[in-house]
Design an enzyme around this catalytic site. Structure first.
Site, PDB file in Angstrom:
ATOM      1  N   SER A 170      -9.104   1.159   8.640  1.00  9.54           N
ATOM      2  CA  SER A 170      -8.636   1.154   7.256  1.00  9.54           C
ATOM      3  C   SER A 170      -8.245  -0.206   6.702  1.00  9.54           C
ATOM      4  O   SER A 170      -8.001  -0.326   5.506  1.00  9.54           O
ATOM      5  CB  SER A 170      -7.459   2.113   7.101  1.00  9.54           C
ATOM      6  OG  SER A 170      -7.891   3.445   7.223  1.00  9.54           O
ATOM      7  N   LYS A 186       0.832  -1.202   0.000  1.00  9.40           N
ATOM      8  CA  LYS A 186       0.000   0.000   0.000  1.00  9.40           C
ATOM      9  C   LYS A 186       0.865   1.250   0.000  1.00  9.40           C
ATOM     10  O   LYS A 186       1.948   1.287   0.605  1.00  9.40           O
ATOM     11  CB  LYS A 186      -0.907  -0.038   1.232  1.00  9.40           C
ATOM     12  CG  LYS A 186      -1.832   1.162   1.407  1.00  9.40           C
ATOM     13  CD  LYS A 186      -2.628   1.016   2.697  1.00  9.40           C
ATOM     14  CE  LYS A 186      -3.449   2.254   3.010  1.00  9.40           C
ATOM     15  NZ  LYS A 186      -4.192   2.119   4.287  1.00  9.40           N
ATOM     16  N   SER A 199      -8.784   3.107   4.419  1.00  6.25           N
ATOM     17  CA  SER A 199      -7.882   3.671   3.427  1.00  6.25           C
ATOM     18  C   SER A 199      -7.162   2.622   2.574  1.00  6.25           C
ATOM     19  O   SER A 199      -6.439   2.982   1.640  1.00  6.25           O
ATOM     20  CB  SER A 199      -6.830   4.557   4.127  1.00  6.25           C
ATOM     21  OG  SER A 199      -6.004   3.804   4.996  1.00  6.25           O
TER      22      SER A 199
END
Length: 483
Positions: free
Chosen positions: A173, A71, A149
């Site tokens: 997230s 990520k 996220s």
């Protein structure tokens, strides 16, 4: 290995095929490259383009040769640009070293093939950063959010392009995008996975690292491979009595389970389909022999939300101020989305007294949840207040919102997750239901601090009792051509 064969195997199965020489790692990576090329034009989940070649990894690791992605936030790989989802960092900043978790991913044998998208600085429950030129779309419905996220990671996993991908969680997230996309998302206990060397307690202890997977056994086996502290870490948690993979395979003992469909702030509305799904899961647990009753910790929602807002905004203010000094710029709308800038300005207005006040609130909440869990092994809630939200609902560039308004917008949807970032308790989202429109509905299970073993054992049982493997989203590698 063709694309259908690739997508039919989780990371554990792919690793075994490679280890037993039924396929080569190169063949698996070629299938993964094809898979990424098929789905990303439809989902916009990759930050930039996939790597020309997978990052180096240990050929003897438990997942040797298995495709993976990292990520675009917090963890980073040596020499690989990272942007934290922000235009402020241009084409990305590179570091001359791996974070500790990235090094563990490599030692596990994971072949990282791409960087996945994140909202700006991670402060959103949707992945729609301006830095990438468009939103990440949900593979079940492209008009809907993939969550945030870690939305880029969740979308690629759900669409069959990757069996698992890196994720992190400061307010939900990992769990929110796992729920939105129909995947498995474990938020570990604070301190279980090292945040070093860049952080001691990211986001005042709210932030933790791990991954999103399609199966529980992958979640457990990856957890076995990467958990644990490094010299200089603040925490040293005891290891489980057996591997997490064994716990997931053996299943759980009879548990005492509390459940609640009411958020800490009861003013936040919960979709009726999520409430109904919770009731079905609670009944399933009772049918499996667990003691199930409705109950929840007693949390001062107003005090908690103020503390959580202050924690997030002070973190954003510090991160942006530090980055601006390094980059030699003055942050403005050309660098940051409107709500990020509002949160930064609010964060810069806070004093040390405000942060100590937030810490006191978090301490009170932590002790209440810990007290509550002396009477229960697990707390069950919906993961989110609705299956997902339409794209644009969580627009971080909405200049009409101040810091508090943006916070409220995020946690109207992510109404059940952030408490357990503050308390440090482990929590896992499982895709145990679907809405009438066919969207995944995630269920959150919260355990005692340091007791991921119970959560993974129960998750293994529920995966066998309420399987989700046959649910395929409309955007999937097996249904799409290239481009």
């Amino acid at each position: 290995m063709n694309i259908t064969e690739y997508a039919a195997h989780d990371a554990t199965a792919l690793a075994e095929l490679i280890r037993s020489r039924q396929v080569t790692a190169a063949e698996v990576r070629a299938a993964a490259a094809d898979a990424l090329d098929r789905v990303d034009p439809h989902l916009s989940a990759i930050a930039g383009t996939r790597y020309d070649a997978p990052l180096a990894c240990d050929e003897d690791g438990p997942f040797a040769g298995v495709p993976f992605a990292i990520k675009d936030l917090i963890a980073h790989a040596e020499g690989v640009p990272t942007r934290s989802g922000s235009r402020m960092f241009g084409d990305g900043v590179t570091y001359p070293y791996d974070t500790h978790l990235m090094a563990r991913f490599r030692r596990a044998g994971l072949a990282s093939m791409a960087t996945t998208r994140s909202p700006e600085m991670g402060f959103n429950a949707s992945t729609e950063a301006l830095a990438y030129g468009g939103p990440t779309r949900n593979p079940w419905d492209r008009t809907r959010s993939a969550g945030g996220s870690s939305g880029g990671s969740a979308a690629l996993v759900a669409a069959g392009a990757l069996p698992m991908a890196h994720a992190n969680d400061g307010g939900g997230s990992i769990r929110i995008p796992a729920a939105a996309c129909g995947a498995v998302g474990l938020k570990p206990s604070r301190g279980r996975i090292t945040p070093g060397p860049d952080f001691a307690d990211p986001l005042m202890g709210l932030g933790v690292e791990f991954a999103i997977t399609r199966t529980v056994r992958d979640c457990a086996r990856l957890f076995d491979a990467v958990h644990g502290s490094e010299p200089g870490d603040r925490y040293l948690l005891p290891a489980p009595d057996r591997s997490y993979a064994e716990h997931a395979g053996i299943g759980s003992r009879p548990l005492r389970v509390a459940f609640s469909a009411t958020p800490d702030d009861p003013r936040r509305a919960v979709d009726p389909e999520s409430v109904a799904a919770l009731a079905r899961v609670a009944q399933q647990l009772a049918d499996m022999g667990h003691t199930v009753e409705e109950a929840a910790p007693d949390i001062d929602a107003e005090a908690f939300d103020r503390a959580n807002l202050d924690a997030w905004c002070s973190f954003l203010g510090d991160a942006v101020t530090g980055a601006a000094a390094q980059l030699g710029c003055t942050p403005g709308r050309e660098h940051l989305e409107a709500t990020t800038l509002a949160c930064v300005e609010y964060g810069k207005s806070l004093s040390a007294f405000d942060i100590y006040a937030a810490e006191r609130v978090f301490n009170t909440a932590t002790r209440e949840v810990a007290r509550f869990l002396t009477g229960y092994d697990v707390l069950l809630t919906p993961t989110t207040a609705a299956p997902t939200v339409e794209l644009g609902r969580l627009d971080a560039d909405d200049a009409s919102l101040d810091a508090r308004g943006w916070y409220e917008r995020i946690f109207e949807y992510g109404a059940f997750t952030s408490l357990f970032n503050a308390t440090g308790h482990p929590a896992i989202s499982l895709p145990l239901a679907q809405s009438s429109a066919g969207l995944p509905i995630g269920m959150q299970f919260v355990g005692r601090y340091g007791d991921e073993a119970t959560l993974l054992a129960l998750a293994g049982d529920l995966e066998r009792a309420m399987p989700w493997a046959d649910r395929i989203p409309s955007v999937h590698v097996t249904t799409l051509g290239v481009g």
